[in-house]
Write a protein that holds these residues in place. Sequence first.
Motif, PDB file in Angstrom:
ATOM      1  N   THR A  38       0.833  -1.198   0.000  1.00 51.89           N
ATOM      2  CA  THR A  38       0.000   0.000   0.000  1.00 51.89           C
ATOM      3  C   THR A  38       0.870   1.251   0.000  1.00 51.89           C
ATOM      4  N   VAL A  39       0.274   2.347  -0.409  1.00 50.13           N
ATOM      5  CA  VAL A  39       0.875   3.668  -0.227  1.00 50.13           C
ATOM      6  C   VAL A  39       0.031   4.377   0.816  1.00 50.13           C
ATOM      7  N   GLN A  40       0.662   4.743   1.904  1.00 47.87           N
ATOM      8  CA  GLN A  40      -0.045   5.439   2.969  1.00 47.87           C
ATOM      9  C   GLN A  40       0.037   6.944   2.728  1.00 47.87           C
ATOM     10  N   VAL A  41      -1.021   7.638   3.145  1.00 53.71           N
ATOM     11  CA  VAL A  41      -1.065   9.096   3.039  1.00 53.71           C
ATOM     12  C   VAL A  41      -1.133   9.645   4.456  1.00 53.71           C
ATOM     13  N   MET A  42      -0.134  10.447   4.819  1.00 56.09           N
ATOM     14  CA  MET A  42      -0.068  11.015   6.160  1.00 56.09           C
ATOM     15  C   MET A  42      -0.386  12.508   6.117  1.00 56.09           C
ATOM     16  N   ASP A  43      -1.247  12.943   7.022  1.00 55.15           N
ATOM     17  CA  ASP A  43      -1.482  14.364   7.243  1.00 55.15           C
ATOM     18  C   ASP A  43      -0.295  14.869   8.054  1.00 55.15           C
ATOM     19  N   VAL A  44       0.476  15.768   7.490  1.00 50.57           N
ATOM     20  CA  VAL A  44       1.713  16.223   8.131  1.00 50.57           C
ATOM     21  C   VAL A  44       1.422  16.973   9.441  1.00 50.57           C
ATOM     22  N   ALA A  45       0.361  17.752   9.470  1.00 50.25           N
ATOM     23  CA  ALA A  45       0.047  18.542  10.669  1.00 50.25           C
ATOM     24  C   ALA A  45      -0.265  17.658  11.867  1.00 50.25           C
ATOM     25  N   THR A  46      -0.978  16.554  11.649  1.00 56.52           N
ATOM     26  CA  THR A  46      -1.379  15.685  12.754  1.00 56.52           C
ATOM     27  C   THR A  46      -0.477  14.463  12.898  1.00 56.52           C
ATOM     28  N   GLN A  47       0.355  14.209  11.902  1.00 53.36           N
ATOM     29  CA  GLN A  47       1.222  13.024  11.847  1.00 53.36           C
ATOM     30  C   GLN A  47       0.415  11.727  11.926  1.00 53.36           C
ATOM     31  N   ARG A  48      -0.758  11.744  11.316  1.00 55.19           N
ATOM     32  CA  ARG A  48      -1.645  10.575  11.298  1.00 55.19           C
ATOM     33  C   ARG A  48      -1.828  10.093   9.864  1.00 55.19           C
ATOM     34  N   ILE A  49      -1.921   8.767   9.696  1.00 56.57           N
ATOM     35  CA  ILE A  49      -2.230   8.191   8.397  1.00 56.57           C
ATOM     36  C   ILE A  49      -3.711   8.432   8.135  1.00 56.57           C
ATOM     37  N   VAL A  50      -4.023   9.105   7.031  1.00 60.42           N
ATOM     38  CA  VAL A  50      -5.412   9.452   6.713  1.00 60.42           C
ATOM     39  C   VAL A  50      -5.980   8.614   5.578  1.00 60.42           C
ATOM     40  N   ALA A  51      -5.124   7.881   4.856  1.00 59.40           N
ATOM     41  CA  ALA A  51      -5.602   7.029   3.764  1.00 59.40           C
ATOM     42  C   ALA A  51      -4.546   5.987   3.448  1.00 59.40           C
ATOM     43  N   SER A  52      -5.011   4.881   2.882  1.00 62.42           N
ATOM     44  CA  SER A  52      -4.125   3.850   2.343  1.00 62.42           C
ATOM     45  C   SER A  52      -4.576   3.579   0.915  1.00 62.42           C
ATOM     46  N   LEU A  53      -3.666   3.753  -0.021  1.00 62.59           N
ATOM     47  CA  LEU A  53      -3.988   3.593  -1.437  1.00 62.59           C
ATOM     48  C   LEU A  53      -3.499   2.240  -1.932  1.00 62.59           C
ATOM     49  N   PRO A  54      -4.304   1.544  -2.741  1.00 60.10           N
ATOM     50  CA  PRO A  54      -3.833   0.279  -3.309  1.00 60.10           C
ATOM     51  C   PRO A  54      -2.666   0.551  -4.242  1.00 60.10           C
ATOM     52  N   SER A  55      -1.672  -0.331  -4.202  1.00 56.98           N
ATOM     53  CA  SER A  55      -0.469  -0.060  -4.995  1.00 56.98           C
ATOM     54  C   SER A  55       0.011  -1.256  -5.795  1.00 56.98           C
ATOM     55  N   GLY A  56      -0.600  -2.399  -5.619  1.00 55.19           N
ATOM     56  CA  GLY A  56      -0.033  -3.612  -6.180  1.00 55.19           C
ATOM     57  C   GLY A  56       1.021  -4.141  -5.237  1.00 55.19           C
ATOM     58  N   GLU A  57       1.696  -5.172  -5.669  1.00 60.51           N
ATOM     59  CA  GLU A  57       2.644  -5.874  -4.811  1.00 60.51           C
ATOM     60  C   GLU A  57       3.966  -5.130  -4.652  1.00 60.51           C
ATOM     61  N   ASP A  58       4.359  -4.892  -3.414  1.00 60.22           N
ATOM     62  CA  ASP A  58       5.682  -4.393  -3.039  1.00 60.22           C
ATOM     63  C   ASP A  58       6.048  -3.045  -3.669  1.00 60.22           C
ATOM     64  N   PRO A  59       5.297  -1.975  -3.349  1.00 57.45           N
ATOM     65  CA  PRO A  59       5.640  -0.658  -3.894  1.00 57.45           C
ATOM     66  C   PRO A  59       6.980  -0.178  -3.355  1.00 57.45           C
ATOM     67  N   GLU A  60       7.781   0.428  -4.213  1.00 55.45           N
ATOM     68  CA  GLU A  60       9.115   0.903  -3.825  1.00 55.45           C
ATOM     69  C   GLU A  60       9.262   2.417  -3.958  1.00 55.45           C
ATOM     70  N   GLN A  61       8.889   2.958  -5.090  1.00 50.34           N
ATOM     71  CA  GLN A  61       9.055   4.382  -5.378  1.00 50.34           C
ATOM     72  C   GLN A  61       7.832   4.882  -6.128  1.00 50.34           C
ATOM     73  N   PHE A  62       7.716   6.184  -6.242  1.00 48.98           N
ATOM     74  CA  PHE A  62       6.615   6.765  -6.998  1.00 48.98           C
ATOM     75  C   PHE A  62       6.947   8.185  -7.397  1.00 48.98           C
ATOM     76  N   ALA A  63       6.092   8.731  -8.241  1.00 47.65           N
ATOM     77  CA  ALA A  63       6.205  10.124  -8.650  1.00 47.65           C
ATOM     78  C   ALA A  63       4.809  10.727  -8.630  1.00 47.65           C
ATOM     79  N   LEU A  64       4.689  11.895  -8.058  1.00 53.97           N
ATOM     80  CA  LEU A  64       3.424  12.610  -8.028  1.00 53.97           C
ATOM     81  C   LEU A  64       3.340  13.471  -9.286  1.00 53.97           C
ATOM     82  N   HIS A  65       2.257  13.311 -10.033  1.00 54.71           N
ATOM     83  CA  HIS A  65       2.047  14.104 -11.251  1.00 54.71           C
ATOM     84  C   HIS A  65       1.991  15.588 -10.880  1.00 54.71           C
ATOM     85  N   PRO A  66       2.455  16.475 -11.746  1.00 55.77           N
ATOM     86  CA  PRO A  66       2.430  17.913 -11.434  1.00 55.77           C
ATOM     87  C   PRO A  66       1.044  18.461 -11.086  1.00 55.77           C
TER      88      PRO A  66
END
Length: 77
Positions: A38-66
């Motif tokens: 999974t790819v977890q999404v953390m709210d930086v202000a609260t330091q809490r995980i707010v979402a988990s995104l499906p990623s397929g098996e064993d995610p390593e790296q990613f790029a955020l589209h502009p």
Amino acid sequence: DLDSFAVVDTIEVGQRPRGITFNHDYSLLYICASDDDTVQVMDVATQRIVASLPSGEDPEQFALHPDGDRLYISNED
């Protein structure tokens, strides 16, 4: 602490965290939790995980589209 190099806090995230990146305004942090498939999404202000995104098996790296709406994920396997 950058002066003493001491750990001042620990944030719990998924298993075997790999790549990380911020969104454009630095309010969210995306974390590849490789052993959780999974790819977890953390709210930086609260330091809490707010979402988990499906990623397929064993995610390593990613790029955020502009546009900030798409995340391209590369998996180890």
